[in-house]
Write an enzyme that holds these catalytic residues in place. Structure first.
Site, short mmCIF file in Angstrom:
data_model
loop_
_atom_site.label_atom_id
_atom_site.label_comp_id
_atom_site.label_asym_id
_atom_site.label_seq_id
_atom_site.Cartn_x
_atom_site.Cartn_y
_atom_site.Cartn_z
N ASN A 27 34.95 69.74 45.72
CA ASN A 27 35.27 70.47 46.69
C ASN A 27 34.32 68.82 47.32
OD1 ASN A 27 32.25 69.48 45.89
ND2 ASN A 27 32.46 71.01 44.45
N VAL A 36 37.45 73.28 37.31
CA VAL A 36 39.20 71.80 36.79
C VAL A 36 37.54 70.41 36.67
CG1 VAL A 36 40.31 71.40 38.40
CG2 VAL A 36 40.69 70.98 36.56
N ASP A 37 37.65 71.21 38.24
CA ASP A 37 36.42 70.10 38.54
C ASP A 37 35.36 69.40 37.23
OD1 ASP A 37 34.77 67.82 40.04
OD2 ASP A 37 33.85 69.17 41.35
N GLY A 122 41.82 78.45 41.96
CA GLY A 122 40.58 79.13 41.15
C GLY A 122 39.24 80.28 42.21
N TYR A 124 38.22 79.27 45.14
CA TYR A 124 38.77 78.91 46.10
C TYR A 124 39.87 79.95 46.94
CZ TYR A 124 36.29 74.90 47.01
OH TYR A 124 35.15 73.17 47.26
P1 ADP Z 1 39.55 75.62 43.60
O1 ADP Z 1 38.36 75.76 43.90
O2 ADP Z 1 40.02 74.42 44.19
O3 ADP Z 1 39.83 76.83 43.04
P2 ADP Z 1 39.11 75.91 40.66
O4 ADP Z 1 38.83 75.05 39.31
O5 ADP Z 1 38.40 76.67 40.23
O6 ADP Z 1 39.72 74.64 42.34
O7 ADP Z 1 40.59 76.34 39.42
C1 ADP Z 1 41.79 75.39 40.05
C2 ADP Z 1 43.02 76.07 38.77
O8 ADP Z 1 42.94 75.37 37.50
C3 ADP Z 1 42.76 76.99 38.46
O9 ADP Z 1 43.89 78.10 38.16
C4 ADP Z 1 42.53 77.27 37.66
O10 ADP Z 1 42.94 78.03 36.64
C5 ADP Z 1 42.61 75.74 36.73
N1 ADP Z 1 42.00 75.05 35.58
C6 ADP Z 1 40.48 75.12 36.09
N2 ADP Z 1 40.22 74.26 34.07
C7 ADP Z 1 41.54 73.63 33.82
C8 ADP Z 1 41.70 71.92 33.40
N3 ADP Z 1 40.63 71.89 32.58
N4 ADP Z 1 42.83 71.78 33.69
C9 ADP Z 1 44.39 72.49 34.21
N5 ADP Z 1 43.89 73.63 35.21
C10 ADP Z 1 42.48 74.25 35.19
#
Ligand code: ADP
Length: 172
Positions: A27, A36-37, A122, A124
């Site tokens: 973010n 994922v962050d 995710g 967003y």
């Molecule tokens: P954003 O805020 O950009 O939407 P998110 O982290 O909520 O980011 O989600 C982005 C994508 O990453 C989603 O498809 C989610 O399922 C995926 N994701 C979450 N954790 C992991 C991980 N450890 N490795 C790979 N992909 C992940």
């Protein structure tokens, strides 16, 4: 050699991948979050947050690079995807910018492999099929301008997402 040979889909946790760089769907604060962050910050350790503090944030669509610390990946490229507001607020352009600007860092650092999560897919809320099409189209287009294209991995959480990427890659 066709460019598609440099693109692969992997299902699993991006923090486990042994690539030169993993991309973080961050973010604007770059100070960590959920999804994922959060996983990347947990796996990299507190030194990552310390380095991110020094950067002072990142506008949507842009990208910044840090070290990977305790990750198998040497580098983390932090990019800020757009929040989906219905598609009339430049979301598609901003999402494409994330991939372009991340690959610009891959190029300037001379990296040979990079893994992307599904940016904005995710919390967003980007419609998945549209986001996947932008990801694949933009990466394919950008790789054309590399003398030696890096290996690009689309890392998906879950088989449904992996299937979307595989279908998109097979489309052309
Ligand atoms: P954003 O805020 O950009 O939407 P998110 O982290 O909520 O980011 O989600 C982005 C994508 O990453 C989603 O498809 C989610 O399922 C995926 N994701 C979450 N954790 C992991 C991980 N450890 N490795 C790979 N992909 C992940």
């Amino acid at each position: 050699m066709t460019k598609s040979e440099d693109l692969t889909v992997v299902e699993g946790d991006i923090t486990r991948l042994e690539v030169d760089a993993i991309v973080n769907a961050a973010n604007q604060s770059l100070l960590g979050g959920g999804g994922v962050d959060g996983a990347i910050h947990r796996a990299a350790g507190p030194e990552l947050l310390a380095e991110c503090r020094g950067i002072g944030g990142c506008p949507t669509g842009e990208a910044r690079i840090t070290k990977g610390y305790r990750l198998p990946a040497k580098w983390v490229i932090h990019t800020v995807g757009p929040v989906w507001h219905g598609g009339e607020r430049g979301e598609a352009q901003l999402l494409a910018d994330c991939y372009r600007n991340s690959l610009a860092l891959v190029r300037s650092q001379g990296l040979q492999s990079v893994a992307f999560p599904a940016i904005s897919c995710g919390v967003y809320g980007y419609p998945l099929e549209q986001a996947v099409r932008i990801a694949v189209d933009t990466v394919r287009e950008e790789l054309k301008s590399f003398e030696t294209p890096p290996r690009v991995v689309f890392c998906c959480f879950g088989e449904d997402m992996a299937r979307l990427y595989r279908n998109e890659l097979a489309r052309m």
